[in-house]
Design an enzyme around this catalytic site. Structure first.
Site, PDB file in Angstrom:
ATOM      1  N   CYS A 415       0.809  -1.215   0.000  1.00  0.00           N
ATOM      2  CA  CYS A 415       0.000   0.000   0.000  1.00  0.00           C
ATOM      3  C   CYS A 415       0.843   1.265   0.000  1.00  0.00           C
ATOM      4  O   CYS A 415       0.525   2.243  -0.692  1.00  0.00           O
ATOM      5  CB  CYS A 415      -0.955   0.001   1.189  1.00  0.00           C
ATOM      6  SG  CYS A 415      -0.149  -0.053   2.813  1.00  0.00           S
ATOM      7  N   HIS A 459      -2.028   0.737   7.185  1.00  0.00           N
ATOM      8  CA  HIS A 459      -2.355   1.021   5.789  1.00  0.00           C
ATOM      9  C   HIS A 459      -1.938   2.451   5.473  1.00  0.00           C
ATOM     10  O   HIS A 459      -1.804   3.289   6.368  1.00  0.00           O
ATOM     11  CB  HIS A 459      -3.855   0.830   5.561  1.00  0.00           C
ATOM     12  CG  HIS A 459      -4.272   0.888   4.136  1.00  0.00           C
ATOM     13  ND1 HIS A 459      -3.725   0.096   3.162  1.00  0.00           N
ATOM     14  CD2 HIS A 459      -5.188   1.678   3.502  1.00  0.00           C
ATOM     15  CE1 HIS A 459      -4.290   0.366   1.995  1.00  0.00           C
ATOM     16  NE2 HIS A 459      -5.176   1.333   2.170  1.00  0.00           N
ATOM     17  N   ASP A 475      -7.629   6.195  -2.451  1.00  0.00           N
ATOM     18  CA  ASP A 475      -6.852   5.040  -2.004  1.00  0.00           C
ATOM     19  C   ASP A 475      -6.419   4.238  -3.226  1.00  0.00           C
ATOM     20  O   ASP A 475      -7.219   3.491  -3.808  1.00  0.00           O
ATOM     21  CB  ASP A 475      -7.680   4.168  -1.061  1.00  0.00           C
ATOM     22  CG  ASP A 475      -6.829   3.096  -0.380  1.00  0.00           C
ATOM     23  OD1 ASP A 475      -5.654   2.928  -0.778  1.00  0.00           O
ATOM     24  OD2 ASP A 475      -7.323   2.436   0.549  1.00  0.00           O
TER      25      ASP A 475
END
Length: 684
Positions: A415, A459, A475
């Site tokens: 991520c 994250h 995202d």
């Protein structure tokens, strides 16, 4: 009593030493994992030598030998830690003191001192571990120490079962006092005997800097970072973004957080649409509080910074619990036409030499789409969602210019790789962008109804500024691996097929032993969570709230005294009621109750006239008649009727008549003093 230790009971001064040699090692056992090996060896050796001396009947070492050993142990402790103060060196010295005190034991006093030091050892265990298992273990150690003390002060040998019962009863009696003191005694902010070195070390995976690969390394960390209980409906998994750190500054490779921004107030929203929750956070040694995006109601001891990062006024050095609320639909800066010029400059900054290939490609996007920022954003997301980009739990290491190497060479990452590269692309396109780190998803625990976020759930995502809309969440992970957002780490682990930790699997492909282990882990986490939320998270803030509900002030000594008086007073009332309820009661016959009333009436003015418990009624009546001639006939008749009623063979009707006769005779005895008494003839 075992024959081996018969010498301990042949010598009254050593009675209880056998049990002390068991209780003290049990109390010290948890320190094996926190002390250097030579401390554990020294304690074990001292106890073994003392047991051998006890069995063989030999004398303890001389004072000179013990003094030399103590100096050597103190010197080794100083060499080990460089000091004799603090948690670890202080505990090490305490263990050495106990070992040497046992070794030199010659009488009852020495045993008592060693056992009392053992209680301190139990307390020091909580410097290193405050889990519910340690709490249960400390109760066992305390019970053994208490049983040893009972045996030391006993005049004879006490059977083990009786010792256990007595020690358990004493601990049970102490439990209410412990609970009252726990609630009322002023709470201390932070851990006891705080260690500066420990305070500087973070305990969770999130830090104030982000390099590509940092969060991926946390994937193996299954330890708990945060537990959350919702007071309203639980939001869907895709909306569970727990904001922790906002990173704006970028040096070409590393993103860093800026805590020096001004404080703002949360935007006023409709409170009926808020998501309310209570979070229990593990120690982080940092100031940030993970909050659900977007923060709308904050704890009293936290501030909302201009970048919508929530910071506490002090570092989180112990487990805390806080309540907050979030508005899922209103991003920071919503409705504002423009971004502050200084903030815009920070959110657009790129080092001049950073990502030259990425800049060139973004220039083509801008030439194609003109001023359409959303089209630029979509271009970047489509690039990530297309081949050969892949989302991997085991990303390759990046060198040199990390952005260009990731975008044009490795094209595989976690991520933070996608969040960092996306931010660089947007800044190159002139779109203010920042990186947010925190937690996303988590595991819902049906046993206990709470959300458990592990460090592995860390994250990274982005926020871009769009005029009129504010800071909009983007995202990139949702473009490359939507299952990570929709299903959490479990869904991602199934999709990649990579070698992943067992706790990320959903049960498929696990042996029955692994499933049993994770089932036990769920039970353990539930018990630990309740222990933490009810006990360990009872900090000064929660104590103030409790006192406030009672109309008291936890910072005022008078309120504390009132709370202690009410607590201990209630405990005394309950104890008296318990004793009274457990006292066996025998209902006296009616004739006996009338006799007691007559005795109390006569003793009201002269205590010597009261009947003694084993004094026959006819003897008592003659004794009283000498002091009260005016009642002689009445008392003689009462004694005769009483004896017939109690001991005669009468029918039920006759007994009822005799009982009524006793009541009449009792009424003939006046309640006043003898001077006021008027003799009433006996009814025939």
């Amino acid at each position: 009593m075992t024959p081996t230790f018969a010498a301990a009971y042949a010598n009254p001064n050593l009675r209880g030493l056998e049990l002390a040699l068991i209780a003290l090692p049990v109390a010290a056992l948890p320190h094996i994992w926190h002390q250097p090996i030579w401390i554990s060896v020294l304690v074990a050796l001292a106890i073994a030598v003392r047991a051998w001396l006890l069995v063989s009947g030999r004398q303890a070492p001389s004072l000179g030998v013990m003094s030399l050993l103590a100096l050597m142990a103190g010197g080794l402790t100083f060499v080990q830690y460089g000091t004799v103060f603090g948690q670890e060196p202080g505990t090490a010295l305490l263990l050495v003191m106990i070992a040497f005190k046992l070794l030199e034991t010659r009488n009852r006093r020495d045993i008592v001192i060693a056992l009392f030091l053992g209680y301190f050892v139990v307390v020091t265990t909580y410097f290193f571990d405050q889990s519910i298992l340690i709490a249960a273990y400390s109760l066992l150690a305390t019970a053994l120490l208490t049983a040893a003390l009972i045996q030391v002060h006993a005049e004879r040998f006490i059977a083990r079962r009786q010792l256990a019962r007595q020690a358990g009863t004493m601990l049970l009696h102490a439990l209410p006092f412990m609970l009252i003191l726990f609630v009322v005694f002023p709470r201390i902010q932070g851990p006891l005997w705080g260690d500066p070195q420990r305070d500087q070390t973070a305990q969770t995976g999130l830090s104030g800097e982000l390099n590509p690969g940092d969060i991926a390394q946390l994937l193996q960390d299954e330890s708990t970072a945060l537990r959350v209980e919702f007071d309203t409906d639980v939001p869907p998994l895709r909306a569970q973004y727990w904001r922790a750190l906002v990173m704006t500054d970028f040096d070409g490779r590393r993103w860093s957080v800026d805590e020096g921004r001004s404080t703002i107030q949360p935007t006023a929203v409709d409170h009926d649409t808020l998501v309310h929750y209570t979070a229990t956070l593990e120690p982080t040694r940092a100031r940030y509080l993970p909050v659900l995006d977007y923060p709308a109601v904050l704890p009293d001891d936290a501030d909302l910074r201009a970048n919508h990062q929530v910071l506490r006024d002090r570092r989180i050095t112990n487990r805390i619990q806080y309540s907050a609320a979030a508005d899922l639909t209103t991003p920071p800066g919503a409705g504002e036409a423009e971004l502050d010029p200084e903030e815009r400059e920070r959110a657009l900054h790129l080092p001049p030499s950073a990502a030259p290939r990425s800049r060139a490609e973004v220039a083509l996007w801008r030439a194609t789409h003109g001023d359409d920022d959303r089209a630029i954003i979509q271009e970047a997301l489509q690039r990530f969602g297309a081949e050969p980009y892949r989302y991997t739990l085991q990303p390759p290491t990046l060198q040199d210019d990390t952005t260009d190497q990731f975008l044009f060479e490795t094209q595989a990452g976690y991520c933070e790789h996608y969040a960092s590269a996306f931010a660089v692309l947007m800044r190159a396109a002139g779109i203010p962008t920042r990186v947010i780190t925190g937690y996303q998803g988590g595991a819902w625990q049906t046993r206990g109804e709470y959300l458990r976020l592990r460090n592995a759930d860390a994250h990274a995502w982005n926020e871009v500024w769009l005029d009129g809309e504010g800071w909009v969440r983007i995202d990139p992970t949702a473009a490359i691996a939507p299952e990570r957002i929709e299903q959490g780490l479990t869904g991602l682990a199934q999709d990649t097929g990579e070698d992943i930790p067992g706790f990320l699997r959903d049960g498929e492909g696990l042996s029955w032993m692994q499933r049993a282990r994770f089932g036990l882990e769920d039970w353990r986490d539930f018990a630990q969570f309740r222990w933490e939320s009810w006990v360990l998270a009872f900090d000064p803030e929660r104590q103030r709230e409790l006192f406030a509900r009672l109309g008291l002030d936890s910072q005022d000594w008078r309120s504390i005294l009132i709370a202690l008086a009410v607590g201990f007073g209630s405990l005394a009332v309950l104890a008296i009621a318990w004793v009274w309820l457990r006292t066996p009661r025998r209902r006296l016959p009616a004739a006996e109750r009338l006799l007691q009333r007559l005795s109390r009436r006569l003793a009201r003015h002269d205590r010597t006239l009261a009947r003694h418990p084993h004094e026959p009624v006819h003897v008592w009546s003659r004794r009283v008649a000498q002091a009260r001639p005016d009642l002689a006939d009445t008392l003689r008749a009462f004694a005769e009727v009483y004896n017939r009623q109690r001991f005669g063979k009468l029918s039920s009707n006759q007994r009822a008549d005799e009982l009524e006769r006793l009541r009449d005779l009792l009424r003939d005895v006046p309640r006043g003093s003898p001077r006021q008494a008027v003799h009433t003839p006996i009814h025939q």
